[in-house]
Design an enzyme around this catalytic site. Structure first.
Site, PDB file in Angstrom:
ATOM      1  N   LYS A   1       0.895  -1.126  -0.278  1.00 59.62           N
ATOM      2  CA  LYS A   1       0.220   0.130   0.011  1.00 59.62           C
ATOM      3  C   LYS A   1       0.843   1.292   0.017  1.00 59.62           C
ATOM      4  O   LYS A   1       0.518   2.200  -0.777  1.00 59.62           O
ATOM      5  CB  LYS A   1      -0.905   0.098   1.319  1.00 59.62           C
ATOM      6  CG  LYS A   1      -2.298  -1.161   1.155  1.00 59.62           C
ATOM      7  CD  LYS A   1      -2.781  -1.305   2.350  1.00 59.62           C
ATOM      8  CE  LYS A   1      -3.958  -2.663   2.112  1.00 59.62           C
ATOM      9  NZ  LYS A   1      -4.418  -2.753   3.366  1.00 59.62           N
TER      10      LYS A   1
ATOM     11  N   GLN B   1      -4.488  -1.139   9.650  1.00 59.33           N
ATOM     12  CA  GLN B   1      -4.563  -2.586   9.290  1.00 59.33           C
ATOM     13  C   GLN B   1      -5.036  -3.379  10.134  1.00 59.33           C
ATOM     14  O   GLN B   1      -4.538  -3.688  11.187  1.00 59.33           O
ATOM     15  CB  GLN B   1      -3.089  -3.020   8.842  1.00 59.33           C
ATOM     16  CG  GLN B   1      -2.923  -4.209   8.076  1.00 59.33           C
ATOM     17  CD  GLN B   1      -3.521  -4.407   6.533  1.00 59.33           C
ATOM     18  OE1 GLN B   1      -3.852  -3.188   6.074  1.00 59.33           O
ATOM     19  NE2 GLN B   1      -3.926  -5.497   5.988  1.00 59.33           N
TER      20      GLN B   1
ATOM     21  N   ASP C   1     -11.204   2.888   4.156  1.00 60.93           N
ATOM     22  CA  ASP C   1     -11.415   1.458   4.073  1.00 60.93           C
ATOM     23  C   ASP C   1     -12.883   1.169   4.047  1.00 60.93           C
ATOM     24  O   ASP C   1     -13.287   0.087   3.745  1.00 60.93           O
ATOM     25  CB  ASP C   1     -10.902   0.845   5.391  1.00 60.93           C
ATOM     26  CG  ASP C   1      -9.734   0.178   5.241  1.00 60.93           C
ATOM     27  OD1 ASP C   1      -9.452  -0.613   4.300  1.00 60.93           O
ATOM     28  OD2 ASP C   1      -9.070  -0.067   6.112  1.00 60.93           O
TER      29      ASP C   1
END
Ligand code: GUN
Length: 309
Positions: A54, A98, A124
């Site tokens: 990412k 994460q 997200d």
């Protein structure tokens, strides 16, 4: 008939190339690049690989990417404080924490963290605000894996409206948002799971079958209607040689890879599904790269909206 393999990695490259001029335009107009904050707590090896990817791709498309790495001993309150400071930082447009978080933080930790993220920066799509917007089919930020799958299906010209879709798996990250996105595009959607009676028969009804269960090779050819589109969201590490040989065959490429590395990656879909499906996403190189490309798109979208552009 061998299924058409859907090249997620190639499509992800195209998506990033499409984003780049918009990122440069944003930077020129606003006087700073879109800012993405990545929060990585603990030492889960897979999470380190994902977050590394990412960061690399975000930097390549022209974002400012800040990686906030914390040890597994970090308290939940410290992570919440970090998220609050990122919420308040005007140069940060997207925040990604994460998951999984370290087990020691408690079973409710991920939810507490996601609830604290400013929905406008929730790249997200995990906050209740963005999930609610998705349920109501209103503008918001949508979870990257299912949004990436839809983007791929649309770019590949695969029909969704009027089809029967079965999503195996009911997670907040993939199964539920995937089902909603397909429903909003006029598929007739079933969410199947571990308690669904006669799962293979339910799956055989599907024109679009999405496997998101996290069990290597679970979806076998008898789950698949001939010609169906099969999307494999699984990313499972197989370490047992007998399993590798059972799935891929003695002396196969993956078997040789196992002999070198002691493990291979495979999806939830059994390799022989390729003989039945009409189109199929490979693992690796299918859904994974699309997820990251979608994160880039969500970050640019969040940045533009925050500037009212
Ligand atoms: N862990 C596995 N997939 C994801 C994802 O899409 N976002 C975050 N934040 N964590 C993940």
């Amino acid at each position: 008939m061998a299924a058409r393999l859907l090249d997620g990695a190639g499509l992800a490259r195209t998506m990033r190339a499409d984003l780049q001029p918009h990122v440069h335009e944003f930077t020129a107009r606003v006087g700073r690049p879109p800012g993405l904050a990545l929060v990585l707590v603990g030492d889960d090896p897979a999470s380190h690989v994902y977050v590394g990817s990412k960061r690399t791709h975000g930097t390549e498309v022209g974002f400012r990417v800040d990686l906030h790495q914390r040890p597994a001993t970090t308290s939940l309150e410290e992570v919440l404080d970090l998220v609050r400071s990122l919420n308040a930082d005007p140069a940060i447009d997207g925040i990604l924490v994460q998951s999984p978080l370290p087990a020691a933080m408690g079973s409710d930790a991920a939810r507490r963290v996601f609830e604290t993220i400013d929905p406008a920066k929730d790249v997200d799509g995990f906050t209740a605000e963005n999930v609610g917007r998705l349920v109501q089919n209103r503008e918001g930020l949508v979870a990257c894996t299912p949004a990436g799958i839809i983007e791929m299906m649309e770019r590949e010209g695969l029909t969704i409206a009027g089809t029967r879709a079965v999503v195996i798996g009911r997670s907040d990250i993939v199964g539920k948002p995937m089902a909603l996105l397909l429903l909003h595009r006029h598929a007739t959607v079933t969410i199947a799971h571990s308690k669904t009676p006669d799962l293979p028969a339910v799956c055989r009804e599907a024109d679009i079958l999405v496997a998101a269960i996290g069990r290597a090779g679970f979806v076998t050819a008898d789950f698949v209607k001939p010609g169906a589109v099969v999307i494999d969201v699984g990313m499972n590490r197989v370490t047992d040689e007998a399993d590798v040989v059972r799935f891929f065959g003695e002396g196969s490429k993956r078997h040789l890879a196992w002999q070198q590395r002691g493990s291979v990656l495979m999806g939830d879909v059994h390799p022989r599904v390729e003989e039945v499906a009409g189109a199929l996403t490979p693992v690796p190189g299918g859904v994974g790269p699309l997820t990251i490309a979608m994160l880039m798109k969500n970050t640019l979208t969040a940045a533009l909206r925050r500037q009212s552009l």
